[in-house]
Design an enzyme around this catalytic site. Structure first.
Site, PDB file in Angstrom:
ATOM      1  N   ARG A 252     -13.498 -13.392 -33.850  1.00  0.00           N
ATOM      2  CA  ARG A 252     -12.803 -13.253 -33.705  1.00  0.00           C
ATOM      3  C   ARG A 252     -12.320 -11.318 -34.177  1.00  0.00           C
ATOM      4  O   ARG A 252     -12.479 -11.262 -34.981  1.00  0.00           O
ATOM      5  CB  ARG A 252     -10.899 -13.718 -33.934  1.00  0.00           C
ATOM      6  CG  ARG A 252     -11.623 -14.977 -32.631  1.00  0.00           C
ATOM      7  CD  ARG A 252     -10.365 -16.539 -32.695  1.00  0.00           C
ATOM      8  NE  ARG A 252      -8.928 -15.253 -31.823  1.00  0.00           N
ATOM      9  CZ  ARG A 252      -7.922 -16.277 -32.032  1.00  0.00           C
ATOM     10  NH1 ARG A 252      -8.071 -17.410 -32.726  1.00  0.00           N
ATOM     11  NH2 ARG A 252      -7.246 -15.916 -31.556  1.00  0.00           N
ATOM     12  N   HIS A 253     -11.580 -10.708 -33.521  1.00  0.00           N
ATOM     13  CA  HIS A 253     -11.379  -9.608 -33.912  1.00  0.00           C
ATOM     14  C   HIS A 253     -10.045 -10.166 -34.737  1.00  0.00           C
ATOM     15  O   HIS A 253      -9.483 -11.283 -34.672  1.00  0.00           O
ATOM     16  CB  HIS A 253     -10.182  -8.775 -32.725  1.00  0.00           C
ATOM     17  CG  HIS A 253      -9.904  -9.566 -32.041  1.00  0.00           C
ATOM     18  ND1 HIS A 253      -8.138  -9.826 -32.162  1.00  0.00           N
ATOM     19  CD2 HIS A 253      -9.534 -10.256 -31.030  1.00  0.00           C
ATOM     20  CE1 HIS A 253      -7.953 -10.822 -31.557  1.00  0.00           C
ATOM     21  NE2 HIS A 253      -8.404 -11.051 -30.850  1.00  0.00           N
ATOM     22  N   ASN A 259      -0.819  -9.712 -31.189  1.00  0.00           N
ATOM     23  CA  ASN A 259      -1.119 -11.684 -31.549  1.00  0.00           C
ATOM     24  C   ASN A 259       0.274 -11.455 -32.505  1.00  0.00           C
ATOM     25  O   ASN A 259       1.255 -12.913 -32.091  1.00  0.00           O
ATOM     26  CB  ASN A 259      -1.799 -11.601 -32.507  1.00  0.00           C
ATOM     27  CG  ASN A 259      -4.103 -11.580 -31.693  1.00  0.00           C
ATOM     28  OD1 ASN A 259      -4.312 -10.716 -32.544  1.00  0.00           O
ATOM     29  ND2 ASN A 259      -3.529 -12.539 -31.091  1.00  0.00           N
ATOM     30  N   ARG A 302      -9.417  -4.378 -30.430  1.00  0.00           N
ATOM     31  CA  ARG A 302      -8.732  -4.812 -30.904  1.00  0.00           C
ATOM     32  C   ARG A 302     -10.213  -5.649 -31.452  1.00  0.00           C
ATOM     33  O   ARG A 302     -10.584  -5.380 -33.077  1.00  0.00           O
ATOM     34  CB  ARG A 302      -8.077  -6.066 -31.042  1.00  0.00           C
ATOM     35  CG  ARG A 302      -8.286  -7.011 -29.932  1.00  0.00           C
ATOM     36  CD  ARG A 302      -7.041  -7.394 -29.576  1.00  0.00           C
ATOM     37  NE  ARG A 302      -7.560  -9.215 -28.979  1.00  0.00           N
ATOM     38  CZ  ARG A 302      -7.202  -8.865 -27.099  1.00  0.00           C
ATOM     39  NH1 ARG A 302      -7.347  -7.380 -26.875  1.00  0.00           N
ATOM     40  NH2 ARG A 302      -7.498  -9.536 -26.087  1.00  0.00           N
ATOM     41  N   GLU A 324     -12.087 -10.729 -23.584  1.00  0.00           N
ATOM     42  CA  GLU A 324     -10.847 -12.414 -23.958  1.00  0.00           C
ATOM     43  C   GLU A 324     -10.458 -12.634 -22.288  1.00  0.00           C
ATOM     44  O   GLU A 324     -11.004 -12.305 -21.249  1.00  0.00           O
ATOM     45  CB  GLU A 324      -9.377 -12.192 -23.906  1.00  0.00           C
ATOM     46  CG  GLU A 324      -8.856 -13.035 -24.253  1.00  0.00           C
ATOM     47  CD  GLU A 324      -9.310 -14.167 -25.015  1.00  0.00           C
ATOM     48  OE1 GLU A 324      -8.653 -14.654 -25.887  1.00  0.00           O
ATOM     49  OE2 GLU A 324     -10.261 -14.698 -24.887  1.00  0.00           O
ATOM     50  N   HIS A 389     -13.533 -12.721 -28.682  1.00  0.00           N
ATOM     51  CA  HIS A 389     -12.157 -13.207 -28.778  1.00  0.00           C
ATOM     52  C   HIS A 389     -11.211 -14.839 -28.594  1.00  0.00           C
ATOM     53  O   HIS A 389     -13.166 -16.009 -28.069  1.00  0.00           O
ATOM     54  CB  HIS A 389     -12.001 -12.982 -27.475  1.00  0.00           C
ATOM     55  CG  HIS A 389     -11.841 -11.612 -27.315  1.00  0.00           C
ATOM     56  ND1 HIS A 389     -10.322 -10.803 -27.872  1.00  0.00           N
ATOM     57  CD2 HIS A 389     -12.094 -10.768 -26.767  1.00  0.00           C
ATOM     58  CE1 HIS A 389     -11.026  -9.333 -27.835  1.00  0.00           C
ATOM     59  NE2 HIS A 389     -11.818  -9.445 -27.003  1.00  0.00           N
ATOM     60  N   ALA A 391     -10.952 -17.558 -26.659  1.00  0.00           N
ATOM     61  CA  ALA A 391     -11.607 -18.622 -25.330  1.00  0.00           C
ATOM     62  C   ALA A 391     -13.013 -18.468 -25.518  1.00  0.00           C
ATOM     63  O   ALA A 391     -13.520 -18.939 -25.104  1.00  0.00           O
ATOM     64  CB  ALA A 391     -10.953 -17.911 -24.145  1.00  0.00           C
TER      65      ALA A 391
END
Ligand SMILES: O=c1[nH]cnc2c1c(-c1ccc(Cl)cc1)cn2-c1ccccc1
Length: 450
Positions: A252-253, A259, A302, A324, A389, A391
């Site tokens: 992920r980023h 977040n 991101r 995402e 991301h 998901a």
């Protein structure tokens, strides 16, 4: 608050049509029949194809005749079930056991498809004679099943040797009965027995034969009379996979400002911690020295800020398909906001998280659909790092881990961790590197996921 009309989540049934435009509103169940000598990758193709078709939404199951035979042979005589003489065309008793195992597998396959629980069955057996194949074709006609043959033809000793070494030596047929060397020799004798009766697929052997011949693990193909949506997807998949060893890295980023605030989606930049992760990731890949590494990144700020920290100028591509999941009217909200403003949406999502679609947004099922070209390109490539991301990575991991779609939305992918996947013959090795932001240390945990 009611959802504005037309924005309710809907589930549409889409009718597919085959290449002649005949829409098969009622999908005809498909049987995929493997053909080939032992150690030609039939089980490899069966398992990999089954995993791909299930991930794209076709209920699929492999019926492996060897597994049926092993139960029958245990009843008859365990020793017979193991060694090469069992497979001699002169061994009348064994021929009976083998024919009975094939018949039971075919009956189970037809039940699976005609009971409505399955739409594709893969019949994994040698099926090396015209007689055997015409029995299958007649059986499929009687049961109103569409039949497609995949023959793997391979005379490359290196590929066959890697097959026997990787998978045959550990086969249940030999477990604990003999040494690896003995098992390898016995297996080569089994292949000789099959060669004596092998009749390669021929167009002329049946008027309605549909097949693909894969030659030397995909070096070349011969395709004949492909019919319908599933068969064309199968052909496309087989033309994109390869055996070359490589690794796929997923991350992920780094932590974003949204977040940190517990807000969904958006397009916010990295926080200081997020930048720390990006910099540690760059150091990781400087040390890891992955040959020819390609970087695929989403088009969110991101993710791009995370990928752009990678020091040497890796070949980086930005895919919108890696963005995402779009939370629609819930973008920018916290989960608390959602339960307060849209309690029914929160309930619907909890009930069926895979199919739930945010109003004006996406479902996990929508994300899987837009990731299909990414998965296909990952199958074609060598070493790739994907910066995306939560998901999206859940969908990609569900594909490589062969997880049921219902479990997909719950796969755990913490921030500031890197997953290294190394596909093997029948499973995927995976190593998870978790970064401790305080110490800058990576802790490594490995798992061999099914
Ligand atoms: O054609 C083969 N001949 C012998 N072995 C093989 C193959 C293939 C293969 C077949 C078709 C395609 Cl499109 C890609 C790979 C995979 N394997 C394999 C190798 C090692 C372990 C497990 C399986």
């Amino acid at each position: 608050m009611e959802i504005p009309p037309g924005l309710e989540t809907t589930k549409r049934k889409v009718a597919h049509s085959d290449e002649h435009g005949f829409s098969d509103q009622v999908r005809v169940p498909n049987v995929i029949v493997m053909v080939g000598l032992p150690a030609r990758g039939k089980t490899y193709i069966s398992k990999k194809l089954c995993r791909y078709l299930k991930w794209t939404g076709f209920k699929t199951k492999v019926f492996n005749v060897g597994e049926y035979r092993r139960t029958d042979a245990n009843a008859a005589d365990a020793i017979h079930g193991a060694n090469a003489s069992f497979f001699s065309p002169d061994n009348a008793d064994a021929l009976k056991v083998r024919a009975e195992s094939a018949r039971r597998a075919m009956e189970d396959m037809a039940d699976y498809l005609n009971s409505g629980s399955g739409s594709v069955a893969i019949f994994d057996a040698t099926n090396t004679t015209k007689d055997r194949r015409s029995i299958i074709i007649d059986f499929c006609k009687k049961k109103r099943l569409r039949c497609f043959f995949i023959e793997s033809v391979c005379d490359d000793p290196a590929i066959i040797d890697s097959n026997v070494t990787d998978v045959k030596v550990n086969s249940p047929d030999y477990k604990g009965l003999m040494t690896a060397e003995q098992a390898k020799e016995d297996f080569m004798n089994r292949i000789e027995n099959y060669k004596r009766q092998y009749e390669p697929l021929e167009e002329s052997e049946h008027e309605s034969l549909s097949f693909i011949k894969v030659i030397n693990a995909g070096r070349s193909f011969k395709v004949h009379q492909v019919r319908g949506h599933v068969q064309s997807r199968v052909v496309y998949f087989l033309m994109n996979i390869h055996l070359l060893p490589r690794s796929i890295y997923l991350t992920r980023h780094g932590q974003s400002e949204y977040n940190a605030m517990g807000r969904l989606g958006g397009d916010s930049p990295l926080t200081d911690d997020g930048r720390k992760y990006a910099s540690a990731l760059a150091d990781f890949f400087e040390e890891e020295e992955v040959p020819g590494l390609r970087v695929w990144c989403s088009q969110k700020v991101r993710a791009a800020q995370t990928a752009q920290q990678l020091k040497p100028d890796f070949h980086t591509e930005y895919w919108k398909a890696l963005d995402e999941l779009d939370a629609g009217i819930c973008e920018g909200l916290t989960y608390e906001d959602i339960t307060q403003r849209y309690p029914k949406q929160a309930d619907d999502r909890a009930t069926d998280k895979y199919h739930y679609r945010y109003p004006s947004g996406e479902s996990y099922e929508d994300v899987v659909s837009r990731l299909e070209p990414v998965i296909m390109e990952l199958e074609r490539q060598a070493n790739v790092l994907v910066v995306s991301h939560q998901a999206v990575l859940r969908c990609i991991l569900a594909y490589f881990y062969d997880r049921p779609l219902s479990e997909l939305p719950y796969i755990d992918i913490p921030l500031h961790s890197l997953v290294k996947l190394t596909p093997r013959a029948y499973h995927c090795d995976s190593t998870i590197y978790a970064l401790d932001l305080e110490t800058g240390e990576w802790t490594e945990t490995s798992a061999q996921l099914p």
